[in-house]
Design an enzyme around this catalytic site. Structure first.
Site, PDB file in Angstrom:
ATOM      1  N   GLY A   1      19.193 -13.564   3.000  1.00  0.00           N
ATOM      2  CA  GLY A   1      18.083 -14.029   3.821  1.00  0.00           C
ATOM      3  C   GLY A   1      16.807 -14.222   3.038  1.00  0.00           C
ATOM      4  O   GLY A   1      16.717 -13.966   1.839  1.00  0.00           O
TER       5      GLY A   1
ATOM      6  N   ASP B   1      24.051 -19.304  -1.728  1.00  0.00           N
ATOM      7  CA  ASP B   1      22.835 -19.362  -0.928  1.00  0.00           C
ATOM      8  C   ASP B   1      21.827 -20.353  -1.493  1.00  0.00           C
ATOM      9  O   ASP B   1      20.788 -20.602  -0.869  1.00  0.00           O
ATOM     10  CB  ASP B   1      22.189 -17.972  -0.803  1.00  0.00           C
ATOM     11  CG  ASP B   1      21.964 -17.295  -2.138  1.00  0.00           C
ATOM     12  OD1 ASP B   1      22.952 -17.046  -2.838  1.00  0.00           O
ATOM     13  OD2 ASP B   1      20.799 -17.037  -2.488  1.00  0.00           O
TER      14      ASP B   1
END
Length: 471
Positions: free
Chosen positions: A76, A238
């Protein structure tokens, strides 16, 4: 908020005394902003999330990721915020996003901040990539925070404001899959289709069609990286965008001397993301995306796997076709030239460049002069000049188009030594080298007098080069 399970509402750290370092005025205008307003006391807080338009809710996005091959289920935006979405002048929806805006619930052990040098690196390199015609996130601004941030030493802090088609990543789909919520995975895929690949919605299997579109976009993107000698440096899942844009410029660099094993990133100790490995890693990342999407491809797992394998099988062919077409253009060769003629010529040239440790960017630019009958600039780049003429004779017999070569072979890229020079100066408060560098690399094909040093290879004193993430 769409997909609330994948974002946490959050606020940027307050910056008491922000100072604008650089503003991308053309991009600001494309987004409908008045550059003078953004530079002023009311606009500057908008650029760093300290002022938020009515109705906007900044969020830190959740995603997973394979980092150097190891899976982390919860990464994240640890130091980033999605400020919101905006329609650009073409009516296309764009994300406005921050890096370095402070800790979020995803920060883990990080401080959430960023420093001037790495944020300006992303600004310079992403805008250079845009000028080269390579799909990329864009940089809108870098703002100094006047905050001291501890890295190996104390460094001045900064926030980057960037713009992207979206911040959906391979890791976003991995996160939804790991959550075990098939409804969330489907809604995420529907959102990605609507945002990036609306034609997939009309296919018999929309989710497979989306995956095929992402695969094709990444094959094209990585081929373009390879053609200009760009090394991303940290191709974790990511850091692969579903949109097909280059995203998350950390320890990135442009290759100097041609060597397929080139690695610049200080954290890539085993060369996983070396120049030559980038197509292989892209395919590996896409395999992880396919794994995440399997429940959407077919209810029967065996059929889903077979569909995924067929779709993945297209990547190598698509990449090879894009790279070979690009190399033909770099050599000024007709696109219809038979591959069995072009490929051996290209392979031999790359072997010569590697053996001679020849500067990649300069060679292809000087080769344009050789196509006009002036061999010396290219030939003299080889330590053994006799190695070049035999190859050049066969190449010139194919009547290369010098004008086409000048359109695809940049005269200027962000040279590593010049980037470091500009970042060091900016860190010390002198922005003039940065401005000069930006002027040159955002007009990369227009060779002009007075900026010769920006086309020159690094001096020997520059030594072995290492880049750093900045976290």
């Amino acid at each position: 908020m769409e997909l609330p399970e994948m974002a946490i509402p959050w606020k940027a750290e307050v910056v008491p005394d922000p100072r604008l370092l650089v503003l991308n005025e053309p991009l600001a205008a494309e987004l409908g902003f008045d550059p003078e307003f953004l530079e002023g006391p009311e606009g500057l807080p908008l650029l760093i999330g300290n002022a938020v338009p009515d109705g906007a809710t900044p969020v830190a996005q959740a995603y997973s990721g394979h980092q150097f091959g190891w899976f982390a289920p919860r990464l994240g935006d640890g130091r980033a915020l999605l400020l919101g979405e905006i329609l650009n002048a073409d009516g296309r929806l764009c994300d406005v996003h921050l890096k370095g805006s402070g800790r979020t619930p995803f920060a883990r052990g990080g401080d959430g901040f960023a420093v001037v040098g790495p944020m300006l690196r992303e600004y310079v390199v992403s805008e250079a990539m845009h000028a080269l015609g390579i799909p990329t996130t864009r940089s809108l601004a870098v703002v100094a925070t006047e905050r001291s941030v501890q890295r190996e030493t104390a460094l001045p802090g900064a926030v980057l404001t960037r713009v992207a088609s979206s911040h959906l990543r391979v890791g976003s789909f991995q996160y939804a899959r790991v959550a075990g919520d098939s409804g969330l995975l489907r809604r995420l895929a529907d959102h990605a289709i609507a945002r990036h690949y609306p034609a997939a919605a009309e296919a018999d299997n929309p989710y497979l069609a989306m995956f095929e579109a992402v695969t094709a976009a990444q094959a094209s993107l990585v081929a373009q990286w390879m053609l200009v000698g760009f090394i991303h440096g940290v191709m974790n899942t990511d850091n692969m965008a579903i949109s097909g844009e280059t995203i998350d410029y950390g320890p990135c660099a442009f290759m100097d001397e041609f060597d397929p094993a080139t690695v610049y990133s200080s954290i890539d100790e085993n060369g996983r993301y070396a120049y030559a490995n980038q197509p292989v890693v892209a395919e590996w990342n896409l395999t992880r995306l396919a794994e995440a999407l399997l429940p959407l491809f077919d209810d029967d797992e065996e059929r889903a796997v077979a569909l995924a394998q067929d779709a993945l099988g297209a990547f190598r062919q698509q990449y090879s076709a894009a790279w070979l077409a690009g190399m033909k253009a770099k050599l000024g060769l007709d696109s219809s030239l038979a591959n069995d003629v072009a490929s051996p010529l290209i392979d031999e040239l790359l072997a010569l460049l590697q053996e001679g440790r020849v500067d990649y960017t300069s060679f292809f630019r000087r080769l344009g002069a050789a196509a006009r009958g002036k061999d010396e600039p290219a030939r003299n780049m080889f330590p053994e000049p006799d190695a070049f003429p035999a190859w050049a004779e066969r190449w010139q017999a194919l009547h290369p188009d010098a004008d086409m070569m000048d359109r695809v072979n940049p005269a200027y890229v962000p040279r590593n030594h010049l980037v470091e020079e500009a970042l060091d100066a900016a860190t010390d408060g002198d922005l003039e080298p940065l401005r000069r560098l930006l002027e040159v690399v955002t007009d990369p094909y227009n060779e002009r007098p007075g900026v010769e040093r920006y086309a020159a290879a690094a001096p020997e004193s520059f030594g072995p080069y290492r880049t750093f993430c900045g976290t």
